[in-house]
Design a protein around this motif. Structure first.
Motif, PDB file in Angstrom:
ATOM      1  N   UNK A  17      17.974 -17.745  36.889  1.00  0.00           N
ATOM      2  CA  UNK A  17      18.216 -17.612  38.329  1.00  0.00           C
ATOM      3  C   UNK A  17      19.443 -16.739  38.557  1.00  0.00           C
ATOM      4  N   UNK A  18      19.275 -15.692  39.322  1.00  0.00           N
ATOM      5  CA  UNK A  18      20.392 -14.815  39.662  1.00  0.00           C
ATOM      6  C   UNK A  18      21.371 -15.575  40.550  1.00  0.00           C
ATOM      7  N   UNK A  19      22.638 -15.613  40.145  1.00  0.00           N
ATOM      8  CA  UNK A  19      23.651 -16.322  40.942  1.00  0.00           C
ATOM      9  C   UNK A  19      23.740 -15.733  42.345  1.00  0.00           C
ATOM     10  N   UNK A  20      23.572 -14.432  42.470  1.00  0.00           N
ATOM     11  CA  UNK A  20      23.608 -13.786  43.782  1.00  0.00           C
ATOM     12  C   UNK A  20      22.471 -14.281  44.665  1.00  0.00           C
ATOM     13  N   UNK A  21      21.261 -14.379  44.098  1.00  0.00           N
ATOM     14  CA  UNK A  21      20.120 -14.860  44.871  1.00  0.00           C
ATOM     15  C   UNK A  21      20.258 -16.348  45.198  1.00  0.00           C
ATOM     16  N   UNK A  22      20.772 -17.130  44.252  1.00  0.00           N
ATOM     17  CA  UNK A  22      20.982 -18.564  44.503  1.00  0.00           C
ATOM     18  C   UNK A  22      21.986 -18.744  45.637  1.00  0.00           C
ATOM     19  N   UNK A  23      23.069 -17.984  45.584  1.00  0.00           N
ATOM     20  CA  UNK A  23      24.091 -18.061  46.639  1.00  0.00           C
ATOM     21  C   UNK A  23      23.485 -17.711  47.999  1.00  0.00           C
TER      22      UNK A  23
END
Length: 87
Positions: A17-23
């Motif tokens: 999971x991309x941290x940017x997308x999760x954020x």
């Protein structure tokens, strides 16, 4: 309740999971109404990676591919109950 894999940055975000997308997801759908529990004992991250203040993040880890230890269940449940009581 949302369960997800470890938020990743850099090349690792191609298969995690991309941290940017999760954020972005958390801010768009759950802004101000979330607490993240990192249940991974092997790795941790700063809550700011997901745009969270420290009081909205807890690290209660368990070893990967192992059951959650009994001694960790009570502190986890107390933390969840405390968060939900504030909501």
């Amino acid at each position: 309740l949302i369960a997800m894999g470890f938020p990743a940055v850099g090349a690792e975000s191609f298969y995690r999971n991309s941290a940017t997308q999760v954020r972005s997801f958390l801010q768009h759908f759950h802004a101000g109404h979330i607490k993240v529990y990192n249940l991974c004992a092997e790795r941790s991250y700063d809550p700011s990676l997901l745009g969270l203040p420290p009081d909205r993040f807890a690290h209660i880890g368990t070893d990967d591919h192992n059951p959650f230890p009994l001694f960790s269940i009570e502190p986890f449940c107390r933390s969840v109950a405390s968060y939900l009581a504030q909501a």
